[in-house]
Scaffold this active site. Structure first.
Site, PDB file in Angstrom:
ATOM      1  N   LYS A  23       0.825  -1.199   0.000  1.00 26.17           N
ATOM      2  CA  LYS A  23       0.000   0.000   0.000  1.00 26.17           C
ATOM      3  C   LYS A  23       0.867   1.260   0.000  1.00 26.17           C
ATOM      4  O   LYS A  23       2.024   1.220   0.433  1.00 26.17           O
ATOM      5  CB  LYS A  23      -0.874   0.030   1.258  1.00 26.17           C
ATOM      6  N   ARG A  79     -10.463 -11.522   1.397  1.00 25.02           N
ATOM      7  CA  ARG A  79     -11.386 -12.535   0.858  1.00 25.02           C
ATOM      8  C   ARG A  79     -10.766 -13.923   0.863  1.00 25.02           C
ATOM      9  O   ARG A  79     -11.486 -14.927   0.905  1.00 25.02           O
ATOM     10  CB  ARG A  79     -11.867 -12.107  -0.525  1.00 25.02           C
TER      11      ARG A  79
END
Length: 473
Positions: free
Chosen positions: A246, A320
């Site tokens: 990130k 996920r």
């Protein structure tokens, strides 16, 4: 921490008092001061009156009926009294739900996290006691049920706020001792047990960190001989993004990437403390998504415990993958329904902002029940679609699935939900994407700054409304 709540018949000795005021019904003794301030009881307004016996906060609730208006009023009272050690809230004449709502708002607005200060800041809140002024002798008993829920919210907020150097996956597990002391059974899978269970997503995501991943399972047996309601939470204790790292800006906020797991734990604590008859199980997928020699890579293919093969596209879409493992694992509990919570996508913030969570589901009745529970407790959700095209977008050229689309500008929240749906079988399921509602950047009269504990009250209310009677669900 949150303030202690006591009950009394009068506010003697308390210098700050508050009373809800309906539109046009200002108490006569404060009419002149209210008129001078232009206060008439309109909703979401406060008139602060200083008199010989101390401060009186007049809390406008308008013509509203129901707990929500009074919860907002209670929150405003606490917001105006944070620098006072005690606050009396006069709930005489209110209905049961309104009285409880008023006190609930005050308690939640007064929450703060003080664990890491070497000494309190000069402007630190002092409010540590709230006194409900009532002539109803049964209110204190009825309040005990709500107090259990608020303890669950506080537990979740504190977890979300704790920094990641102490709230590692193992640090999270240690915090769950609080639930064990309330009668919740705790099972933890680590290392070889994770490998034996085939939890390849959790192992891959946590592989780059010095802090090993874990799967925590919480079981509240309840009293009803029925299948449990299952809560599944994403518990990424810090998210660097992995190899797809990130940007540095605001990366510190990624300590909150375990808010879904925190909400599930807080909800189970609430059920246990209020002795809910509903059986429940929570599965928390705990890992740190870091970079290291053993980090998983874009292009890797993982084999899920159920046999499905998954192509990794973006290591910053790790949530996920760990949820897929947790969802597959919880099926062995034969749940009546599954509700998962995760700070999963920026896409849902683009769609809904910071005021409501995204809801996806394979079951209309469960979706409506979850939505109704959220409305009832002030944790609103909005249903979003899982279309056939979203399923097509996660088909891989080299495996059964890819866990996200490589294209930018896509409905990633729907893609994530389509991916998760692959792992719940035919069990009624709701997925709540709580990105954007897990914390608040600024304080207001209504809300404290910081972690919200979003999801605890929704899950508790859903369990109460749908799973606490034989044959429910």
């Amino acid at each position: 921490m949150i303030p202690r709540v006591d009950f009394a018949g009068a506010a003697e000795g308390l210098s700050v008092r508050a009373v809800p005021v309906r539109m046009g019904h200002v108490p006569a003794e404060f009419a002149a001061a209210a008129a001078a301030a232009g206060f008439s009881g309109e909703a979401d307004t406060v008139c602060d009156v200083l008199g010989g016996s101390g401060r009186m906060l007049l809390l406008g609730v308008g013509a509203g009926v129901g707990a929500a208006f009074f919860e907002a009023a209670g929150a405003a009272a606490a917001s105006h009294a944070l620098r006072s050690p005690a606050l009396a809230v006069d709930v005489r004449g209110l209905g049961d739900a309104e009285a409880v709502g008023c006190l609930t708002g005050a308690v939640l607005r007064a929450w703060r996290y003080e664990n890491l200060f070497s000494k309190p800041p000069g402007d630190a809140p002092l409010l540590s006691r709230i006194v409900g002024i009532t002539d109803d002798p049964g209110l204190e008993t009825r309040w005990a049920r709500q107090a259990a829920v608020l303890e669950g919210v506080t537990f979740a907020r504190d977890l979300v706020t704790e920094p990641s150097n102490t709230l590692t996956p193992e640090g999270f597990v240690r915090k769950l001792d609080r639930l064990a002391s309330a009668g919740v059974e705790l099972q933890v899978l680590r290392g070889a047990a994770l490998r034996e269970a085939g939890l390849t997503g959790l192992l891959a995501v946590g592989g780059g960190s010095a802090h090993a991943p874990a799967l925590a399972v919480l079981r509240w047996r309840g009293e009803i001989a029925a299948a449990p309601v299952a809560f599944v939470g994403k518990g990424i204790t810090f998210d660097t993004g992995g190899i797809c790292i990130k940007p540095a800006d605001h990366m510190w906020e990624m300590r909150a990437d375990m808010a879904g797991a925190a909400a599930c734990a807080g909800a189970v604590l609430a059920l246990a403390l209020r002795k809910s008859p509903a059986p429940a199980v929570a599965v928390l997928a705990l890992a740190e998504n870091a970079t290291g020699a053993a980090s998983y890579r874009p292009g890797d293919v993982l084999r899920h415990a159920g046999g499905t093969t998954i192509e990794v596209v973006d290591t910053d879409a790790e949530g996920r993958l760990v949820l897929a493992d947790a969802l597959g694992w919880v099926l062995r509990e034969k749940p009546a329904a599954i509700i998962d919570l995760a700070t999963l996508t920026g896409s849902v913030i683009t769609a809904l902002g910071h005021e409501m969570a995204g809801l996806f589901s394979n079951d209309d009745a469960l979706a409506e029940a979850a939505s109704a529970a959220g409305r009832a407790v002030g944790e609103p959700v909005w249903r979003l679609p899982i279309d056939a095209s979203h399923g097509e977008e996660i088909r891989s050229d080299i495996a059964d699935l890819r866990h996200c689309s490589p294209q930018r500008g896509q409905p990633d929240a729907s893609h994530a939900a389509a991916f998760l749906r692959e792992f719940v079988g035919a069990v009624p399921w709701v997925h709540l994407d709580i990105a954007g509602v897990e914390s608040r950047a600024e304080a207001s009269d209504r809300y404290a700054k910081g972690a919200t504990g979003f999801g605890v009250r929704l899950l508790d209310r859903l369990a109460r409304d749908r799973f606490e009677t034989p044959g429910g669900g």
